[in-house]
Design an enzyme around this catalytic site. Structure first.
Site, short mmCIF file in Angstrom:
data_model
loop_
_atom_site.label_atom_id
_atom_site.label_comp_id
_atom_site.label_asym_id
_atom_site.label_seq_id
_atom_site.Cartn_x
_atom_site.Cartn_y
_atom_site.Cartn_z
NE ARG A 144 -3.93 -3.35 1.28
CZ ARG A 144 -4.31 -2.20 1.84
NH1 ARG A 144 -5.00 -1.32 1.13
NH2 ARG A 144 -4.01 -1.91 3.07
CE LYS A 247 -0.37 -0.34 3.21
NZ LYS A 247 -0.86 0.86 2.53
CD GLU A 284 -1.53 5.15 -4.53
OE1 GLU A 284 -1.95 5.16 -3.36
OE2 GLU A 284 -0.99 4.18 -5.06
C1 LIG Z 1 -1.71 1.83 2.31
C2 LIG Z 1 -1.76 2.74 1.15
C3 LIG Z 1 -2.94 3.40 0.76
C4 LIG Z 1 -4.20 3.39 1.57
O1 LIG Z 1 -4.73 2.14 1.78
P1 LIG Z 1 -5.78 1.92 2.97
O2 LIG Z 1 -6.12 0.48 2.90
O3 LIG Z 1 -6.93 2.80 2.68
O4 LIG Z 1 -5.09 2.31 4.22
C5 LIG Z 1 -2.90 4.17 -0.40
N1 LIG Z 1 -1.78 4.29 -1.12
C6 LIG Z 1 -0.63 3.68 -0.78
C7 LIG Z 1 0.57 3.83 -1.63
C8 LIG Z 1 -0.58 2.89 0.38
O5 LIG Z 1 0.56 2.31 0.73
#
Ligand SMILES: *Cc1c(COP(=O)(O)O)cnc(C)c1O
Length: 402
Positions: A144, A247, A284
């Protein structure tokens, strides 16, 4: 490092946290042939309980990893293969390693400071009942991060380089991994454009930084307390063609105000964001993905359209549900489908799985009043596998070697 050389920091840290034997292993980054590798981890520090009592994310483990590229990276705009290859070449020249946690020295003209050229990851290390320390699906975080690097014109660190750095950071901070059942060591890898570049172009050089924070369990009982959500119709987290699917650090500061408003003005725990075009489809919650269990038992979660972050917890929960024989559908999920649902929950590394107690949309509150049987079942399976108290049949956890 501002105050001591990297070598000094390295030596201090390893002596403090690992003892002489492990020192050799971490310092060299490879196993010295005279040392036999073991999965048995050093015990938690004696003051770990006091550290866990402090507010979430306010305590930092004594060691961090910091690697800096030395050769100029010029992001290819073509296919992914080129970026992975050129990224690997640049990271192969990186200097650094494990050092004492402390301030970074960066130029005021760093790409990350001026233009937000950076991304982060979130992971956890868990202490298992049989004395190991394990991390959960680290290759997925590495992949990722590579995708995010592509989007932000940063060199993608090779999966092995990323995962090895994470493991080194955990090994160096083993004393700060809480006892089984009491908490976890939260890990925060970041890739940052730290080279100086005043013009709006990608930075010439990059850093991979990994630091860690011991955190207590979110819940003492079987499950986290249900959260109450404000459905946000004015602010949006991500838009089509933007960076919501990775991210990127810049995605998060704009969510601080709506989140504060939801708390202060509406008395809710967090915001549930909707799609930015029709304001109708759920996306989200903060840094969590969302799942809805329909009355017929079908589970729905928003599909990855580019505005939704591909959570590793999300993909794991989908797998767990399918292994339980459930139908899981990834598609656009409307706000009506959510409020018609039997149960709903959010997922993410920090919380694991957290039930939704209510959602409030245009002033109307809808509460989920069922027994949350499925939410509880997936919570127990996921956290059981992560903490090593349930057999890991899917090969999701990796033990740290000492
Ligand atoms: C990090 C994140 C998640 C969750 O990802 P995980 O890999 O399950 O921790 C979901 N939504 C957003 C916007 C994030 O930044």
């Amino acid at each position: 490092m501002a105050t001591q050389t990297r070598e000094q920091a390295q030596t201090n840290v390893d002596r403090d946290t690992l003892g002489a034997g492990a020192n050799l292993h971490v310092a060299a980054g490879v196993v010295s042939s005279s040392l036999k590798r073991t999965l048995r981890a050093p015990p938690p520090s004696r003051d770990i309980k006091a550290l866990l009592a402090k507010p979430w994310g306010q305590v930092f483990a004594p060691s961090m990893c910091h690697y800096e590229t030395t050769e100029r990276y010029d992001a290819p705009v073509g296919d992914d293969e080129d970026a992975l290859e050129e990224g690997a070449a640049v990271w192969a020249t990186a200097t650094g390693g494990v050092m004492a946690y402390g301030p970074l020295q960066v130029s005021p003209a760093a790409g990350v400071l001026n233009y937000g050229q950076g991304l982060f990851e979130g992971m956890k290390a868990y202490r298992t009942p049989d004395g190991r320390i394990a991390i959960f699906r680290p290759e997925e975080n590495a992949k990722r991060a590579q995708e995010g690097c592509r989007r932000l014109c940063m060199p993608p660190p090779p999966v092995k380089f990323f995962v090895d750095a994470v493991k080194r950071c955990v090994a160096a901070n083993a004393s700060h991994v809480p006892p089984h059942g009491m908490g976890t060591l939260y890990l925060r890898p970041m890739v940052l454009g730290t080279g100086a570049q005043l013009g709006l172009f990608p930075a010439p050089t990059y850093s991979l930084v990994i630091y860690a924070s011991p955190v207590g369990s979110y819940f003492r009982g079987k499950q986290a307390d249900p959260i109450d959500l404000h459905v946000e119709t004015r602010f949006h987290r991500a838009c089509s063609g933007g960076s919501g699917g990775v991210k990127a650090i810049g995605n998060y500061a704009p969510t601080l105000l709506p989140q504060k408003k939801a708390k202060k003005e509406a008395g809710k725990d967090n915001c549930l964001y909707l799609d930015s075009v029709e304001n109708r489809y759920i996306e989200e919650v903060g840094t969590c993905n969302i799942f809805v269990v329909a009355k017929d038992g079908t589970v729905r979660t928003p599909s990855l359209t580019g505005t939704i972050l591909s959570g590793i917890t999300r993909m794991s929960i989908i797998q767990i549900l399918r292994d339980m024989g459930r139908t899981v559908v990834e598609e656009r999920v409307s706000i009506d489908q959510l409020t018609d649902g039997e149960e709903a929950f959010v997922t993410g590394t920090a919380v694991g799985v957290c039930p939704i107690g209510s959602v409030t949309f245009n002033g109307v509150q809808h509460s989920f009043t069922g027994d949350r049987a499925l939410t509880l079942a997936v919570t127990e399976e996921l956290s059981g596998v992560q903490t090593g108290s349930i057999e890991d049949r899917r090969g999701w956890i990796e033990a740290i070697e000492f």
